[in-house]
Design an enzyme around this catalytic site. Structure first.
Site, PDB file in Angstrom:
ATOM      1  CB  THR A 192      -4.917   6.392  -3.114  1.00 16.37           C
ATOM      2  OG1 THR A 192      -5.727   5.344  -3.630  1.00 16.37           O
ATOM      3  CG2 THR A 192      -5.137   6.520  -1.629  1.00 16.37           C
TER       4      THR A 192
ATOM      5  CD  GLU B 204      -2.995  -0.829   0.095  1.00 15.57           C
ATOM      6  OE1 GLU B 204      -2.635  -1.086  -1.079  1.00 15.57           O
ATOM      7  OE2 GLU B 204      -4.125  -0.412   0.370  1.00 15.57           O
TER       8      GLU B 204
HETATM    9  P1  ADP Z   1      -6.660   1.393  -5.466  1.00 14.63           P
HETATM   10  O1  ADP Z   1      -7.228   2.220  -4.337  1.00 14.63           O
HETATM   11  O2  ADP Z   1      -7.755   0.920  -6.375  1.00 14.63           O
HETATM   12  O3  ADP Z   1      -5.740   0.328  -4.993  1.00 14.63           O
HETATM   13  P2  ADP Z   1      -4.513   3.158  -5.883  1.00 14.63           P
HETATM   14  O4  ADP Z   1      -4.512   4.400  -6.662  1.00 14.63           O
HETATM   15  O5  ADP Z   1      -4.380   3.223  -4.413  1.00 14.63           O
HETATM   16  O6  ADP Z   1      -5.813   2.357  -6.322  1.00 14.63           O
HETATM   17  O7  ADP Z   1      -3.300   2.183  -6.319  1.00 14.63           O
HETATM   18  C1  ADP Z   1      -3.028   1.870  -7.570  1.00 14.63           C
HETATM   19  C2  ADP Z   1      -1.576   2.222  -7.867  1.00 14.63           C
HETATM   20  O8  ADP Z   1      -0.724   1.130  -7.512  1.00 14.63           O
HETATM   21  C3  ADP Z   1      -1.384   2.466  -9.338  1.00 14.63           C
HETATM   22  O9  ADP Z   1      -0.475   3.515  -9.499  1.00 14.63           O
HETATM   23  C4  ADP Z   1      -0.789   1.164  -9.845  1.00 14.63           C
HETATM   24  O10 ADP Z   1       0.025   1.335 -10.968  1.00 14.63           O
HETATM   25  C5  ADP Z   1       0.035   0.684  -8.646  1.00 14.63           C
HETATM   26  N1  ADP Z   1       0.187  -0.779  -8.618  1.00 14.63           N
HETATM   27  C6  ADP Z   1       1.338  -1.459  -8.628  1.00 14.63           C
HETATM   28  N2  ADP Z   1       1.119  -2.793  -8.577  1.00 14.63           N
HETATM   29  C7  ADP Z   1      -0.217  -2.970  -8.560  1.00 14.63           C
HETATM   30  C8  ADP Z   1      -1.045  -4.123  -8.521  1.00 14.63           C
HETATM   31  N3  ADP Z   1      -0.567  -5.353  -8.506  1.00 14.63           N
HETATM   32  N4  ADP Z   1      -2.384  -3.918  -8.467  1.00 14.63           N
HETATM   33  C9  ADP Z   1      -2.888  -2.666  -8.495  1.00 14.63           C
HETATM   34  N5  ADP Z   1      -2.159  -1.542  -8.537  1.00 14.63           N
HETATM   35  C10 ADP Z   1      -0.815  -1.685  -8.566  1.00 14.63           C
END
Ligand code: ADP
Length: 307
Positions: free
Chosen positions: A181, A128
């Site tokens: 986020t 995260e």
């Molecule tokens: P969510 O709240 O849906 O998880 P976020 O914006 O917090 O969305 O996180 C997504 C971010 O994390 C994006 O920048 C994405 O490229 C990165 N990321 C890296 N690896 C992953 C993964 N396995 N799954 C989802 N997002 C990923």
């Protein structure tokens, strides 16, 4: 066991009055991951289906979370990970948390469960941190424990699983825009007034009591957020209409899922959750906004083995 396939649930964080501390797991939407032991040391992401995400271990949340676990493990082999990505990143239903959770939970199973759920949450939080700069636990905790979870304290980390009333259903609509986020955090104020604090902790206490007592009316009365929602909802198309129409057809409450743009509503029973879905769809169809929609029972099990 040499290989495991896991279902990693989507999650709704914040749940109106529980900013950064409350979350719940969904049943009908999630990623699938296959994890395999290898004699070669280290973590390799070998395949990602469905989304364009980095394969490099240190740029993918699954890799980062898995590395955090490996640092504390005496296992001297490695793992390869395949991700079937069904939760769109940036949707606000815990896309990154699902991958972080699936990686650490699956590896722990393959190693014979040396780590507790609390330790797994700590590893997954490192994923995260990569996704949003903040090592928050409000998505990974419900993904690992299932049901509703409360992060009572971050330091020391203290996760409280909360019982889920059996007829509680979530409806989640995801307008097809992406909000990172990290961006939706930047617009928040860093202080709140005493009056806002009193409203918020009254509602959070009420929601937790409602969940323990199976009191759907109390749950409904408590699903309010006077602090974050008024600011973040500005980024979400027709938020006020979606929410008002969901409440009109019988939802207990409605708010922003995580940092948005998804909007959730909680209802008593699947039938009302379906009607809420219809009202949400109609609202976006009328103004020409594309969306995905999910109806799901609250998932009391969390991440689980498929095969
Ligand atoms: P969510 O709240 O849906 O998880 P976020 O914006 O917090 O969305 O996180 C997504 C971010 O994390 C994006 O920048 C994405 O490229 C990165 N990321 C890296 N690896 C992953 C993964 N396995 N799954 C989802 N997002 C990923």
């Amino acid at each position: 066991m040499e290989e495991i396939k896991v279902f990693c649930p989507a999650t709704i964080a914040n749940v109106s009055c529980g900013f950064d501390v409350l979350g719940l797991a969904l049943d009908s939407v999630g990623d699938e991951m296959t994890i395999r032991k290898t004699s070669e040391k280290g973590i390799r992401i070998t395949k990602i289906i469905g989304q364009d995400l980095p394969l490099e271990t240190d740029k993918n949340v699954a890799g980062v979370a898995a590395l955090a676990l490996m640092e504390k493990s005496d296992y001297d082999g490695g793992f390869e990970i395949e991700i079937d990505k069904r939760i769109k990143p940036g949707s606000g239903i815990g896309s990154s948390a699902a991958s972080s959770t699936g990686a650490v939970w699956g590896i722990n199973e393959l190693l014979g469960k040396p780590f507790s759920n609390l330790e797994l949450v700590k590893f997954a939080m490192q994923g995260e941190k990569l996704a949003s700069d903040v090592a928050h636990a409000d998505n990974v905790a419900p993904a690992i424990y299932g049901g509703f979870t409360l992060v009572r304290s971050y330091n020391p980390l203290d996760i409280i699983p909360i019982p889920t009333p059996s007829e509680l259903f979530a409806t989640v609509i995801h307008p097809q825009i992406e909000i990172k986020t990290s961006d939706s955090r930047k617009i928040l104020k860093t202080t709140i007034s005493m009056q806002q604090g009193i409203q918020q902790w009254g509602n959070l206490g009420g929601l937790i009591a409602g969940l323990f007592q199976n009191d759907y009316d109390l749950i409904g009365r408590s699903l309010h957020d006077h602090i974050v929602e008024p600011i973040r909802s500005i980024l979400i198309p027709a938020f006020d209409d979606i929410k008002a129409n969901a409440l009109k057809v019988g939802a207990l409450g409605s708010g922003i899922s995580g940092s948005g743009p998804s909007i959730f509503a909680l209802s008593k029973g699947e039938e009302i959750a379906q009607q809420v879905a219809e009202s949400m769809k109609e609202t976006y169809q009328n103004i020409g906004v594309d969306f995905d929609i999910h109806i799901s029972k609250v998932n009391s099990q969390g991440v689980k083995k498929i095969t």
